[in-house]
Write an enzyme that holds these catalytic residues in place. Sequence first.
Site, PDB file in Angstrom:
ATOM      1  N   LYS A 274       0.850  -1.202   0.000  1.00  0.00           N
ATOM      2  CA  LYS A 274       0.000   0.000   0.000  1.00  0.00           C
ATOM      3  C   LYS A 274       0.879   1.242   0.000  1.00  0.00           C
ATOM      4  CE  LYS A 274      -2.966   2.595   3.196  1.00  0.00           C
ATOM      5  NZ  LYS A 274      -3.599   2.603   4.531  1.00  0.00           N
ATOM      6  N   ASP A 279      -2.132  10.596   3.906  1.00  0.00           N
ATOM      7  CA  ASP A 279      -3.534  10.260   4.104  1.00  0.00           C
ATOM      8  C   ASP A 279      -4.192  11.252   5.051  1.00  0.00           C
ATOM      9  OD1 ASP A 279      -5.987   9.037   4.257  1.00  0.00           O
ATOM     10  OD2 ASP A 279      -5.341   7.476   5.652  1.00  0.00           O
ATOM     11  N   LYS A 286      -9.462  13.103   8.959  1.00  0.00           N
ATOM     12  CA  LYS A 286      -8.901  12.670  10.231  1.00  0.00           C
ATOM     13  C   LYS A 286      -8.801  13.852  11.197  1.00  0.00           C
ATOM     14  CE  LYS A 286      -5.809   9.116   8.301  1.00  0.00           C
ATOM     15  NZ  LYS A 286      -6.276   7.946   9.060  1.00  0.00           N
ATOM     16  N   ASP A 297       1.905   6.317   5.729  1.00  0.00           N
ATOM     17  CA  ASP A 297       0.854   5.400   5.279  1.00  0.00           C
ATOM     18  C   ASP A 297       1.273   4.640   4.024  1.00  0.00           C
ATOM     19  OD1 ASP A 297      -1.565   4.246   5.881  1.00  0.00           O
ATOM     20  OD2 ASP A 297      -2.760   5.662   4.732  1.00  0.00           O
ATOM     21  N   ASP A 356     -11.808   7.437   4.645  1.00  0.00           N
ATOM     22  CA  ASP A 356     -10.558   7.186   5.368  1.00  0.00           C
ATOM     23  C   ASP A 356     -10.182   5.696   5.364  1.00  0.00           C
ATOM     24  OD1 ASP A 356      -8.285   7.823   6.785  1.00  0.00           O
ATOM     25  OD2 ASP A 356      -9.264   7.732   8.746  1.00  0.00           O
ATOM     26  N   GLU A 358      -9.221   4.000   2.703  1.00  0.00           N
ATOM     27  CA  GLU A 358      -8.838   4.061   1.291  1.00  0.00           C
ATOM     28  C   GLU A 358      -7.825   2.995   0.878  1.00  0.00           C
ATOM     29  OE1 GLU A 358      -5.399   5.144   3.152  1.00  0.00           O
ATOM     30  OE2 GLU A 358      -7.383   5.945   3.629  1.00  0.00           O
ATOM     31  N   ARG A 360      -7.592  -0.203   1.312  1.00  0.00           N
ATOM     32  CA  ARG A 360      -8.161  -1.441   0.750  1.00  0.00           C
ATOM     33  C   ARG A 360      -8.602  -1.252  -0.691  1.00  0.00           C
ATOM     34  NH1 ARG A 360     -12.224  -1.490   5.606  1.00  0.00           N
ATOM     35  NH2 ARG A 360     -10.293  -0.617   6.450  1.00  0.00           N
TER      36      ARG A 360
END
Length: 505
Positions: A274, A279, A286, A297, A356, A358, A360
């Site tokens: 990933k 993010d 967030k 991230d 949030d 994202e 996956r």
Amino acid sequence: MEIQITTRDVQTLSCDALIVGAARAPQNGQEEKGIVLSTTAAAVDKLLDGLLQERAQAGEFQGNLGELLTIHPMGRLAAQRVIVVGTGAQAKLDAQAIRRASAIATRHVQNTGAKQVVLAQGWQIAGIDEALTAQAQVEGALLGAYRFRKYQKSDNNQKSIAQLLLLASEAKKDVYEQALHKGQVLVEATNFARDLINEPPNVLTPTELARRATTMAEQAGLAYEVFDEAKIKELGMGGLLGVTQGSAQPPQFIILRYQGDPQHSDKVLALVGKGITFDTGGISLKPPADMDEMKGDMGGAAAVIGAMQAIAALKPAINVTGLVPTCENMPSGTAFRPGDILRILNGKTIEIVNTDAEGRLILADALSYAEQQGFSPIIDLATLTGGIVVALGHTMTGLFCNDEQLTADIIAAGRTAGEKFWPMPLDDEYGDMIKSEIADIKQTGGRWASSVTAAKILEHFVGNAKWAHLDIAGTSYGDKKSYQEKGGTGVGVRTLTELALSLAQ
């Protein structure tokens, strides 16, 4: 830093700091004090008329993991200082204890200004592999000495080790040379991953991540390819396109290829990372606290890129392809929204519930691509859920897998690398939590078992391939400890490399 093997006699070995090990002796239920000295520590103790054991008996040092005792030999050794580092209970002595002890001691002597350091934690006792001990010392020292300071104009307190020597006997010099090489390769790749994670997000954009990955590939002799936004649209990677549409930065899909077994080119281990370079949470923004850490991230991407570097250097007889979908998740007038439906590369649709979640979505495209290419096994790494941190804290990585042997192989590789994994469930009942009334699946299953339902979403995109998902949200980024910097840990690099080496055999 220069790293070499030395076979010189410990008494005449000139250095700023000589690092030796000592374990806590078995207590047998009593309060007696005592330590068990490593081979070189015992030799040093003899040269110093039993001073090390004397300090232990006086209660100054018990051999607890990471405990330090500094001895000034006052000319009786050529070394300026002897650093005795505790490796914990003798019964639990293993490569990871030696790795951590070496990291703590090296970080300590670096902070005191030592320039030439000798590692001499060799143990000649039953159950301790000498080559693995040597490798663990090198890995620990280089992990402990790591610093990320490139954006500081000046640092008067910054100190660094110039030369690191690993003490070996003449008879075992070849064994130690091989151990040093492997340890150095693994840590250079791990620290490369740490550098990527620690870079500020205004520097490490998706485009820059692709540039650094391909530059590494050129230097390491890897084949590579990068899909731009037009190619990503052509392929129908709706998850990656959906997440990136709120950002001014274009997405990238990085492919790195290592071919170590050309006679079986149809058999490929796929590593998927990933790569969210920053993010914000998107529309589901967030909270501000600790949002700066969201530059990390892309820890899964960093691990895959680092592992590909190490695999290229160690040359196992196996074919490995690294896949990194990378983009930013930003809020804007063009950002994707809760309620949207995205179509993934394999044709399945996902109903968006929370922007949030994202990671996956971009992994779904990458896993679909790996499955379409016929890759197996497929292993993905992702800083995916806060739920795995609630479950396992910052000690273990959550391991979700559809194959028992692959689970065992990953855990064994992690044990060799000094990284811990805990098997998590993938039972069918959890799949009910991600059913959607308007799409094939729903993007989240809610608060309960959130790390499991995230894995169940990914499971929809791997087909019949053997697959493992490693949720590294709790282990990829850490607070400052005595043996590491605050920031990226590079978790996964060494485990993936050890896994490739073991599968090649």
